[in-house]
Design an enzyme around this catalytic site. Structure first.
Site, mmCIF file in Angstrom:
data_model
loop_
_atom_site.group_PDB
_atom_site.id
_atom_site.type_symbol
_atom_site.label_atom_id
_atom_site.label_comp_id
_atom_site.label_asym_id
_atom_site.label_seq_id
_atom_site.Cartn_x
_atom_site.Cartn_y
_atom_site.Cartn_z
ATOM 1 C CG PHE A 101 -1.722 -1.262 1.421
ATOM 2 C CD1 PHE A 101 -2.892 -1.479 0.711
ATOM 3 C CD2 PHE A 101 -1.287 -2.241 2.309
ATOM 4 C CE1 PHE A 101 -3.627 -2.655 0.898
ATOM 5 C CE2 PHE A 101 -2.006 -3.412 2.496
ATOM 6 C CZ PHE A 101 -3.182 -3.613 1.797
ATOM 7 C CB SER A 124 -4.688 -1.260 -6.206
ATOM 8 O OG SER A 124 -5.201 -0.377 -5.240
ATOM 9 C CG ASP A 137 0.106 3.069 6.005
ATOM 10 O OD1 ASP A 137 -0.830 2.972 6.825
ATOM 11 O OD2 ASP A 137 0.507 4.151 5.540
ATOM 12 C CB CYS A 176 -5.656 4.579 9.281
ATOM 13 S SG CYS A 176 -6.268 4.053 7.680
HETATM 14 N N1 SAH Z 1 1.912 4.373 3.317
HETATM 15 C C1 SAH Z 1 1.476 5.442 2.461
HETATM 16 C C2 SAH Z 1 -0.016 5.664 2.533
HETATM 17 C C3 SAH Z 1 -0.885 4.462 2.176
HETATM 18 S S1 SAH Z 1 -2.521 4.879 1.774
HETATM 19 C C4 SAH Z 1 2.276 6.698 2.760
HETATM 20 O O1 SAH Z 1 3.036 6.727 3.760
HETATM 21 O O2 SAH Z 1 2.174 7.661 2.011
HETATM 22 C C5 SAH Z 1 -3.202 3.386 1.205
HETATM 23 C C6 SAH Z 1 -2.878 3.016 -0.222
HETATM 24 O O3 SAH Z 1 -3.407 1.723 -0.454
HETATM 25 C C7 SAH Z 1 -3.448 3.894 -1.324
HETATM 26 O O4 SAH Z 1 -2.394 4.360 -2.122
HETATM 27 C C8 SAH Z 1 -4.373 2.972 -2.149
HETATM 28 O O5 SAH Z 1 -4.258 3.207 -3.535
HETATM 29 C C9 SAH Z 1 -3.825 1.615 -1.809
HETATM 30 N N2 SAH Z 1 -4.741 0.480 -1.853
HETATM 31 C C10 SAH Z 1 -5.989 0.373 -1.366
HETATM 32 N N3 SAH Z 1 -6.449 -0.891 -1.460
HETATM 33 C C11 SAH Z 1 -5.455 -1.622 -2.036
HETATM 34 C C12 SAH Z 1 -5.292 -3.001 -2.368
HETATM 35 N N4 SAH Z 1 -6.250 -3.898 -2.107
HETATM 36 N N5 SAH Z 1 -4.135 -3.396 -2.916
HETATM 37 C C13 SAH Z 1 -3.149 -2.502 -3.164
HETATM 38 N N6 SAH Z 1 -3.240 -1.207 -2.848
HETATM 39 C C14 SAH Z 1 -4.359 -0.758 -2.282
#
Ligand code: SAH
Length: 379
Positions: free
Chosen positions: A211, A234, A283, A323
């Site tokens: 993520f 994603s 995350d 979160c």
């Molecule tokens: N750790 C990052 C923030 C993560 S926010 C930082 O420090 O900036 C969560 C992210 O998860 C988003 O970018 C979203 O596009 C992604 N996301 C949501 N569901 C997902 C999934 N099932 N698989 C992969 N990515 C996903």
């Protein structure tokens, strides 16, 4: 709703009303919001205080002043965090010389101009962009809105600095107001852990960032000492900006691998590929939007934590987050402990993690707690 037995008169959305107890005694000044399940959000518990422009501006000034010491580490800061700063529903973030706001409740919306003036005066930033386009506005009966609130259009991207690393932030289209400011300290911790892993003799630490959004943890891990970082998200746009952030920090192209995919499946694929990592960051987005979704969220947290732990090298560290406000610290720890057991490994909890100091929790508003994390070491 049920906490309010009677509304006297016909207050409009955003009007300041007196909240009274059963005996008619004064309790608080609050912003009235007829459309919301939170019908009144308290401004003040001091009857002699008038909730006027002077009072609101003072709250903004104080909130900004309380954060001034954080500017040493970053020029991306949350300046106002709603209830925690006595301004329920107002979010104000600063990216270099650009302010980005979200008005998420009728009360702060009614005082929009006053609050914008106060932010400009308290910071000397003349440019304010409004990102009041989140779903929360509907629950307040407010239409989503976005655009320039003060000054001029923000550039396509704004370069920010965080703990010596640089990142592009897209305040117009990015998540939240463009950047996960709340994870600043935890990204710094990830860099430290990578440095420690690198210092061990003969180690070329490998890292996995799930993520990854625009690569905040990815860059921190690599700059800290990880020899390679695999980042998964994603969102193609987020990954594209992640790659640019990687370049912006002068990191070797070959050391960064970026995968567009669903983390749930990607983690299983990595196991099939027999990949292993010394450092893993998990995350995810908010899995539980309310307490109705806690069970489903718990299963999702269990799933990704179990899959990640199976990829962790002995001695390696996992930084795992939730979160979801509806999933408390205790429950989250229980879920992760279950994942450790099911993975058939042993692990130590080294630290409990939370959002940075610019996202405080007001003790009288425990509902404000949302970001929690655990730092585990596989033994
Ligand atoms: N750790 C990052 C923030 C993560 S926010 C930082 O420090 O900036 C969560 C992210 O998860 C988003 O970018 C979203 O596009 C992604 N996301 C949501 N569901 C997902 C999934 N099932 N698989 C992969 N990515 C996903």
């Amino acid at each position: 709703d049920t906490a309010i037995s009677r509304v006297k008169g016909k207050p409009a959305a955003g009007d300041t009303v007196a909240v009274r107890g059963h005996e008619g005694q004064w309790l608080a000044w609050a912003a009235y919001s007829p459309a919301s399940t939170l019908r009144a959000r308290c401004w003040s518990f001091v009857e002699a205080e008038a909730v006027d422009a002077g009072w609101l501006s003072a709250r903004v000034r104080e909130a900004v002043a309380r954060r001034s010491h954080l500017a040493a580490n970053s020029n991306a800061l949350r300046l106002v965090f709603g209830e925690a700063d006595g301004l329920p529903g107002l979010i104000a973030d600063r990216y270099a010389d650009q302010i980005v706001v979200q008005f998420q409740a009728a009360g702060v919306e009614a005082h929009r101009q006053t609050l914008l003036d106060a932010l400009v005066a308290a910071t000397d930033c003349g440019n304010v962009f409004d990102r009041s386009d989140s779903a929360g506005r509907n629950r307040e009966g407010l239409p989503p809105t976005s655009g320039v609130a003060r000054g001029v259009e923000p550039p396509e991207r704004i370069a920010i600095g965080e703990h010596g690393r640089r990142f592009w932030v897209d305040v117009r289209h990015g998540h939240k107001t463009g950047w996960y400011i709340d994870q600043r300290d935890n990204r710094a911790l990830a860099a430290q852990l990578a440095g420690r892993a690198r210092a061990a003799p003969g180690r070329e630490p490998t890292a996995l960032n799930c993520f990854c959004y625009t690569g905040g943890f990815s860059v921190a891990l690599a700059a800290g000492g990880a020899a390679s970082v695999l980042s998964i998200d994603s969102s193609a746009e987020a990954l594209a900006l992640g790659r640019e952030n990687w370049r912006l920090n002068g990191l070797a192209e070959a050391a960064g691998e970026w995968r567009d995919g669903n983390v749930f499946e990607a983690l299983r694929a990595l196991r099939a590929e027999e990949r292993r990592f010394d450092l893993i960051v998990l995350d995810p987005p908010k899995f539980a939007s309310s307490h109705h979704h806690v069970d489903r969220a718990a299963r999702a947290y269990k799933d990704i934590n179990l899959s990640a732990l199976r990829l962790l090298e002995p001695g390696g560290c996992l930084l795992t987050f939730s979160c979801s406000g509806a999933v408390g610290v205790e429950l989250f720890q229980k879920i992760v402990a279950g994942a450790v057991t099911d993975a058939g490994i042993e692990a130590q909890l080294l630290r409990r993690l939370a959002a940075g100091e610019d996202h405080p929790l007001r003790m009288s508003h425990p509902e404000g707690e949302y970001l929690k994390g655990l730092l585990l070491r596989r033994v």
